[in-house]
Motif scaffolding. Sequence first.
Motif, short mmCIF file in Angstrom:
data_model
loop_
_atom_site.label_atom_id
_atom_site.label_comp_id
_atom_site.label_asym_id
_atom_site.label_seq_id
_atom_site.Cartn_x
_atom_site.Cartn_y
_atom_site.Cartn_z
N VAL A 31 60.80 -37.45 -74.96
CA VAL A 31 59.59 -37.07 -74.01
C VAL A 31 59.97 -37.41 -72.50
O VAL A 31 59.64 -36.76 -71.64
N LEU A 32 60.38 -38.76 -72.49
CA LEU A 32 60.70 -39.12 -71.21
C LEU A 32 61.65 -38.28 -70.37
O LEU A 32 61.82 -38.06 -69.06
N ASN A 33 62.95 -37.83 -71.07
CA ASN A 33 63.84 -36.97 -70.39
C ASN A 33 63.26 -35.77 -69.67
O ASN A 33 63.56 -35.50 -68.52
N ASN A 34 62.53 -35.07 -70.41
CA ASN A 34 61.61 -33.97 -69.79
C ASN A 34 60.79 -34.46 -68.56
O ASN A 34 60.56 -33.69 -67.46
N TYR A 62 64.59 -25.55 -71.31
CA TYR A 62 64.27 -26.76 -71.89
C TYR A 62 63.07 -26.40 -72.94
O TYR A 62 63.13 -26.63 -74.38
N MET A 63 62.08 -25.87 -72.31
CA MET A 63 60.69 -25.50 -72.88
C MET A 63 60.87 -24.35 -73.87
O MET A 63 60.29 -24.48 -75.16
N THR A 116 69.98 -29.45 -74.98
CA THR A 116 69.17 -30.79 -75.17
C THR A 116 67.75 -30.16 -75.68
O THR A 116 67.38 -30.93 -76.65
N GLY A 117 67.16 -29.13 -75.29
CA GLY A 117 65.81 -28.74 -75.72
C GLY A 117 65.91 -28.59 -77.26
O GLY A 117 64.78 -28.68 -77.85
N LEU A 118 67.02 -27.85 -77.87
CA LEU A 118 67.13 -27.76 -79.02
C LEU A 118 66.91 -28.97 -79.99
O LEU A 118 66.34 -29.06 -81.13
#
Length: 505
Positions: A31-34, A62-63, A116-118
């Motif tokens: 969560v922090l990364n996004n 990412y979303m 990264t999103g995956l």
Amino acid sequence: MSSSSVAPSKASSRERWLALIAIITGAFVAVLNNSLINVAIPSLTTDLGSTQDTIQWVLTGYMLASGVIVPIVGFMEERIGYKKFLLVALAVFTIGTFFCAIAWNDMSLIAFRIITGLGGGIIGPLSMTVIYKIMPREQISVALSLWGVSAMVAPAIGPTLSGYLIEWFNWRFLFIVCIPFGILAFIAVSFLLKAPEKAAPKPFDALGFFLAATFAGTLLYALSSGQKAGWGSFEIIGLFFISFWALVFLIYVEANTEHPVIELSLFKNFTFMVSTIISSLVMVGMMGAMFIMPLFLQNIQRMGPIDTGLLMMPQAICMAVMMPIAGKLFNKTGPIPLGMIGLTLMAFTTYKLAFMTPDTMHNWMIPVLMLRGIGTGLCMMPISTAGMNAVAPHLVGKASSISNLIRAVASSMSIAVFTLIMQKRTTLHLGEITDSISIESTQLAQSQYGTNWSSSLSSVVQLEAAYRGMTDVFYVAAMTLFICIPLVLIFKKKKKPQAQETSDV
């Protein structure tokens, strides 16, 4: 133990809580990364020599990746086991984050953000599933509350931390700071989380996954791009058309598949269905204020990103403090008292925010936001936990995937709708204010601003219209939360014996 509860792993109590810390660490960094990236778009655009339209795909990619992967989480958790799958997700997320940190241009950064999103899209719902698998029933509410702290605190500290990192270092450190957390979570999960018993392999519902991914991907992209492309444009209408028919075919296929990716029978479970609906509505109301408040502080009161984050930090602290308390109380009171009190606080304080003006003092805002944080911490996890507790053990993974996907859609939809409301109301207020300008007002502006009176008066009018449009959104968000308050009583009115209820699924 009732049939609706999940049998915990055979690990000791100490091992389970240490494993929980590892799981929370992974969820927190995802969560922090996004949240770090949200305020870094201008810096990324400048440093990478890109355009606003192109670099926006750092967020959009990412979303979409995290959205389309969610439907498969429940199946893969059953197929290869939650430990292996969580390790795969953490590895994909951490490796993708590393390559984001060394990206050489905008397109490489977008590609690595999709990877990264995956991983990030798997970590959220899978970590919730693992908690239900390893924790005893009487400790699940507390464990979920601690897990929920990561989801609430990370977005709160993200903008402030991002501002500091960009100001004192550069955008690459937005990713570098996340890498140690990802590695730590991977190592901790490897040693602390016990592997589950191997389940019999089930056939993969490829068509169901394709339809679910198509539905989620096209809907999320349409919601995120509709404001810019135009809601009536061919592109957005086409995306909604594809999303609708993908959903129709998905329902038909999954209803006639022996091992579906999306377990539609879960919606026969009344408690789970009510919990999902209320959680989604609460998400809409919560996102309304979370989306508008930074805009109000930065665009109306001219605060910087760092100061904005610091002002909103007490709200996040109150959430973090109240969530474990709510988890403790849940086992004694159930979801109704906590939901009623929490939602009342959320609704009332959101309504109070609608009375803000450009001159509103921060010593008034902070207590209101803190009360809002207390309300959020009290109601969010109890409502969600009530639904998940009603699900049969073998369906927990798929229930987690469904609830996370629905909340993601609700979050994206709320931002799209609130943005549209804000812009429409701002335009309306602009016309009303312009029509109300009198000759005396014009003469006063001339005497105050001299030769620049016209542009100065226009700026004042636009600022007034903008803040009125923003505060109108708070009214709508508050109404959504007020609607949720009586819905919580349905838990009591429709409550069934657990054995009977889980027989539905």
